[in-house]
Design an enzyme around this catalytic site. Structure first.
Site, PDB file in Angstrom:
ATOM      1  N   LYS A 157     -33.524 -15.154  -5.302  1.00 22.42           N
ATOM      2  CA  LYS A 157     -32.333 -15.952  -5.596  1.00 22.42           C
ATOM      3  C   LYS A 157     -32.546 -17.387  -5.109  1.00 22.42           C
ATOM      4  O   LYS A 157     -33.164 -17.608  -4.060  1.00 22.42           O
ATOM      5  CB  LYS A 157     -31.149 -15.295  -4.890  1.00 22.42           C
ATOM      6  CG  LYS A 157     -29.787 -15.936  -5.090  1.00 22.42           C
ATOM      7  CD  LYS A 157     -28.741 -15.107  -4.331  1.00 22.42           C
ATOM      8  CE  LYS A 157     -27.326 -15.613  -4.522  1.00 22.42           C
ATOM      9  NZ  LYS A 157     -26.334 -14.731  -3.843  1.00 22.42           N
ATOM     10  N   SER A 163     -22.925 -13.221  -6.798  1.00 24.71           N
ATOM     11  CA  SER A 163     -23.579 -14.457  -7.181  1.00 24.71           C
ATOM     12  C   SER A 163     -25.081 -14.298  -7.415  1.00 24.71           C
ATOM     13  O   SER A 163     -25.748 -15.228  -7.880  1.00 24.71           O
ATOM     14  CB  SER A 163     -23.329 -15.516  -6.106  1.00 24.71           C
ATOM     15  OG  SER A 163     -23.903 -15.143  -4.866  1.00 24.71           O
ATOM     16  N   SER A 175     -22.126  -9.884  -3.488  1.00 20.00           N
ATOM     17  CA  SER A 175     -23.024 -10.546  -4.441  1.00 20.00           C
ATOM     18  C   SER A 175     -24.307  -9.811  -4.762  1.00 20.00           C
ATOM     19  O   SER A 175     -25.060 -10.238  -5.630  1.00 20.00           O
ATOM     20  CB  SER A 175     -23.356 -11.958  -3.942  1.00 20.00           C
ATOM     21  OG  SER A 175     -22.211 -12.773  -3.999  1.00 20.00           O
TER      22      SER A 175
END
Length: 428
Positions: free
Chosen positions: A38, A115, A139
């Site tokens: 990420k 996310s 997330s």
């Protein structure tokens, strides 16, 4: 940013290759596996973009790589790139107006979840064997559920978050995704520094009946799949049922500071004590986000997408009221749930209230769904317990999942239990 083909599903921010140290003469445990990270993790030589172009423009190239990334590299895995994420990690949808929304391989017209959206999509689309993400409010767990893969949120504070842009430190964790429980566990053994395997000892599987009642789909199917599998492996005497909301309300005294307003009135589609729990979680999250990034937000006034902009500015302009009560609540909930589960106990509940919403759904339309989602997600978030989202196949052509939670520090138990359970699961 280099142009990518459609086959990338929009998962990647940047594609590059980081190879493990090949000088070692021993066979490394993650040898041959690929992973993505990420865009919240520092990688030496790259800007950590935090999901927003204005952030990337105002921050320098990283001079070192986050320890979590280094751990899996040193274990033999190859990094294939950085993935798209929600701006400033402040959403569970997975939509990014600047870099595009990664396409959910299970349901292309539905959001991938955020996310850690790109990290989940990279695994679900077979672009990487596993991915690293972060989970503050959900997330990793949410995109895992939406994309039909495994997602693990470790016990809070167990995996190093050094070299990871903070969102809210009281909840931030480094999590990971995989398509099967064996790789999920292999990665976990590295990040959690687990010793050799031990036989799974299940004390009791406790099913949170009231949480399953929040589902906007027939809840009995999820429970039936899980119960049948556990009964087959351990016997029906290992299963018990509880009303989690009532238990939390009766055993967490500080919760009274967050109950009694209009948002926690008894309604058929919420659990008042868990709504109050999520209110406390989001209050402390806003407070810590403001301390981390409020000055930058005020000085830069970044271009933020709908929904995220409102949440970011709400955090920046928030007060410090009831913050001490939030910290007390965390300790009380951890102790209470520990007493509920006992030694080697596992709690079962839905990951989210239903299948992934459609792409570009108006934020106001999603508000009830989000509220129910956070009431479920806050149980592990506030307690710091470890949680895994397990895919249970498809219903009406949409992915469905269930979650299992274990006491803080029982990550190895949970990973081994999921691996054992997988052999007897019969997804619909």
């Amino acid at each position: 940013m280099a142009s990518l083909s459609v086959s990338d599903y929009g998962a990647f921010m940047e594609k590059f290759t980081l190879l493990p140290d090949t000088n070692s003469s021993q066979k490394l445990p993650l040898n041959g596996l690929t992973f993505s990270v990420k865009d919240i993790f520092d990688v030496e030589g790259y800007v950590t973009g935090f999901g927003n172009p204005d952030w990337a423009k105002t921050h320098s190239v990283s001079t070192s790589t986050a320890p979590a990334v280094m751990s899996v590299l040193n274990a033999g895995a190859t990094c294939v790139g950085k993935t798209v994420m929600d701006e400033m990690a402040y959403s569970i949808n997975g939509e990014n107006i600047h870099y595009g929304t990664p396409t959910n391989p299970c349901a292309p017209d539905r959001v991938p979840g955020g996310s850690s959206s790109g990290s989940a999509v990279a695994v679900a689309a077979n672009l990487a064997d596993f991915s690293l993400g972060t989970d503050t409010g959900g997330s990793v767990r949410v995109p895992a559920s939406y994309c039909g893969i495994f997602g693990f949120r470790p016990s809070h504070g167990i995996v190093s978050t050094a070299g990871v842009t903070p969102m809210a430190q009281s909840f931030d964790t480094v999590g990971w995704f995989a398509r099967d429980p064996t790789i999920l566990k292999q990665v976990g053994k590295i990040l959690l520094h687990l010793e050799d395997d031990n036989p799974v000892k299940l004390g009791q599987l406790t099913i949170a009946d009231d949480c399953f009642d929040l589902l906007n789909m027939p809840s009995h199917r999820l429970k039936e799949i899980l119960v049948a599998s556990v009964e087959k492996l351990y016997g029906s005497e290992k299963i018990q049922y509880t009303n989690l909301g009532s238990f939390v309300e009766a055993n967490v005294p500080s919760l009274k500071h967050f109950m009694g307003n209009n948002t926690t009135e008894k309604r058929g589609d919420n659990i008042p004590s868990l709504v109050a729990l999520s209110s406390a979680m989001r209050l402390l999250q806003r407070y810590e986000f403001k301390n981390n990034h409020g000055e930058w937000v005020r000085s830069v006034n970044p271009d933020l997408g709908p929904g995220i902009s409102e949440r970011v500015w709400e955090a920046v302009e928030s007060t410090d009221e009831n913050i001490e009560e939030c910290y007390t609540l965390k300790n009380e909930l951890r102790a209470a749930l520990g007493d509920l589960l006992g030694e080697f106990g596992i709690l079962a509940m839905p990951t989210v209230p239903g299948p992934p919403p459609k792409v570009k759904t108006e934020p106001s339309t999603l508000e009830n769904f989000r509220a129910k989602a956070f009431s479920l997600l806050s149980v592990a978030g506030v307690s710091g317990f470890c949680q895994v989202s397990i895919p249970l196949g498809m219903q009406d052509d949409l992915p469905i999942a269930v979650s299992l939670l274990a006491k803080h520090g029982s990550d190895g138990l949970l990973l081994s239990f999921v691996e054992a359970l997988h052999t007897s699961l019969n997804p619909q």
